[in-house]
Design an enzyme around this catalytic site. Sequence first.
Site, PDB file in Angstrom:
ATOM      1  N   ASN A 102       0.806  -1.213   0.000  1.00  0.00           N
ATOM      2  CA  ASN A 102       0.000   0.000   0.000  1.00  0.00           C
ATOM      3  C   ASN A 102       0.851   1.280   0.000  1.00  0.00           C
ATOM      4  OD1 ASN A 102      -2.368   1.935   0.578  1.00  0.00           O
ATOM      5  ND2 ASN A 102      -3.300  -0.033   0.115  1.00  0.00           N
ATOM      6  N   HIS A 128       2.973  -0.072  -3.047  1.00  0.00           N
ATOM      7  CA  HIS A 128       3.402  -1.468  -3.195  1.00  0.00           C
ATOM      8  C   HIS A 128       4.886  -1.623  -3.549  1.00  0.00           C
ATOM      9  CE1 HIS A 128      -0.687  -2.501  -2.605  1.00  0.00           C
ATOM     10  NE2 HIS A 128      -1.099  -2.531  -3.846  1.00  0.00           N
ATOM     11  N   HIS A 202      -1.208 -10.274  -2.651  1.00  0.00           N
ATOM     12  CA  HIS A 202      -2.139  -9.499  -3.473  1.00  0.00           C
ATOM     13  C   HIS A 202      -2.934 -10.349  -4.464  1.00  0.00           C
ATOM     14  CE1 HIS A 202      -3.609  -5.888  -5.497  1.00  0.00           C
ATOM     15  NE2 HIS A 202      -2.983  -5.145  -4.605  1.00  0.00           N
ATOM     16  N   GLU A 339      -5.789  -8.003   1.764  1.00  0.00           N
ATOM     17  CA  GLU A 339      -4.348  -7.884   1.966  1.00  0.00           C
ATOM     18  C   GLU A 339      -4.066  -7.619   3.445  1.00  0.00           C
ATOM     19  OE1 GLU A 339      -3.138  -4.819  -1.041  1.00  0.00           O
ATOM     20  OE2 GLU A 339      -5.204  -5.129  -1.631  1.00  0.00           O
TER      21      GLU A 339
HETATM   22  C1  BGC Z   1      -4.674  -0.801  -3.587  1.00  0.00           C
HETATM   23  C2  BGC Z   1      -5.398  -0.156  -4.731  1.00  0.00           C
HETATM   24  C3  BGC Z   1      -4.592  -0.381  -5.974  1.00  0.00           C
HETATM   25  C4  BGC Z   1      -4.396  -1.858  -6.182  1.00  0.00           C
HETATM   26  C5  BGC Z   1      -3.425  -2.100  -7.288  1.00  0.00           C
HETATM   27  C6  BGC Z   1      -4.593  -2.258  -3.865  1.00  0.00           C
HETATM   28  O1  BGC Z   1      -3.902  -2.890  -2.851  1.00  0.00           O
HETATM   29  O2  BGC Z   1      -5.294  -0.552  -2.363  1.00  0.00           O
HETATM   30  O3  BGC Z   1      -5.586   1.223  -4.507  1.00  0.00           O
HETATM   31  O4  BGC Z   1      -5.177   0.202  -7.090  1.00  0.00           O
HETATM   32  O5  BGC Z   1      -3.860  -2.454  -5.058  1.00  0.00           O
HETATM   33  O6  BGC Z   1      -3.936  -2.721  -8.324  1.00  0.00           O
END
Ligand code: BGC
Length: 374
Positions: A102, A128, A202, A339
């Site tokens: 995040n 990320h 994820h 997550e």
């Molecule tokens: C986030 C989203 C993001 C996505 C990526 C999630 O963990 O909270 O905001 O767009 O991941 O694809």
Amino acid sequence: MLGRLLFVAALFVSFCGCQSGQKSITKDSFGSTGDGKKVDVYTLTNANGVQVEITNYGAIVVSLKVPDRNGEIADITLGYDKLEDYIKDTPYFGAIVGRYGNRIAKGKFTLDGKGYTLATNNDENHLHGGIKGYDKVVWEAEMVERCDSVGLKLSYLSKDGEEGYPGNVQITVTYLLNNDNELDIEYHATTDKATPFNPTHHSYFNLAGQGNGDILNHQMMINADRFTPVDAGLIPTGQLKSVKGTPMDFTTPTAIGKRVNQNDQQLVYGKGYDHNWVLNDWDGKMNSAAKVYEPTSGRVMEVLTTEPGIQFYCGNFLDGSNVGKGGKVYEHRFGFCLETQHFPDSPNQKDFPSTILKPGETYSHRTIYKFYTK
Ligand code: BGC
């Protein structure tokens, strides 16, 4: 058989008191990256026919096959058939994300009096792990067998300065599949300089089967009385807000679609659910985080974790531009992520639990995704 390694472990009650049951792990080539690194895909199968495929590129879960209430097996995670597609364009399908799952606001934080600037890849923010996070690197892989499970231990050295972070971090992520239909993920890490550290998993789930419609009918329950509200850039405001009387209340099973389009400021910012929930009774031990039920298939997924938070993201940015496994087109909200993590932007939030890993400490985190039907 050439190029194919097969371990079949028929485990009988042994000195460690293991349960009996047949399970296996196989290894096949998955191709190579642009810079010539060879990548494999490993298939873990338990005694009930539950199967998970994992590649050491990005520590990605490529598929996860579980039965429905009639015993019909379906792949319930979104992803691609080919390595090239993961390399080309992926919204983190199935990956381990890090060094920090995040967002970190503006990619900046201060640690021990020193300011750091990270790679920004989500407008002005860091998301990320940055431009080349743990989802885009090749991990070392080792097949493991435990008395009640088969697994894959993935290791990666995240170097000092990577994406702007301080310290060499040695991380291992071990995926284990056991005969209780649990996908158990164990994370461990050490560092030689203090650093924020907050990896997560994820996978995008669709319990009706990947590519098989949207997830709005899934009944979601989250073991959280509070969530962390965000601003328009999805950065937490620092508050822990009660879910009571808001569309964030999943303390009882509620269809994801029931309130997702309500005219609520938080949902407008997230374009739907894209928030961190503050799990009840966090004490660092395994704790129930969420439970999801899909009525047509009867599949249930339960999430347990040692982490204090869970990001529930309902695929708001999927728009049909990703053509996935078997040619399935992933339209708006065709998958959801759960997550498990520390809270977003913790390095800039003094009242959130700390995400700083220091030399001499060992990071450990465990999350289980458990499957059954009803
Ligand atoms: C986030 C989203 C993001 C996505 C990526 C999630 O963990 O909270 O905001 O767009 O991941 O694809």
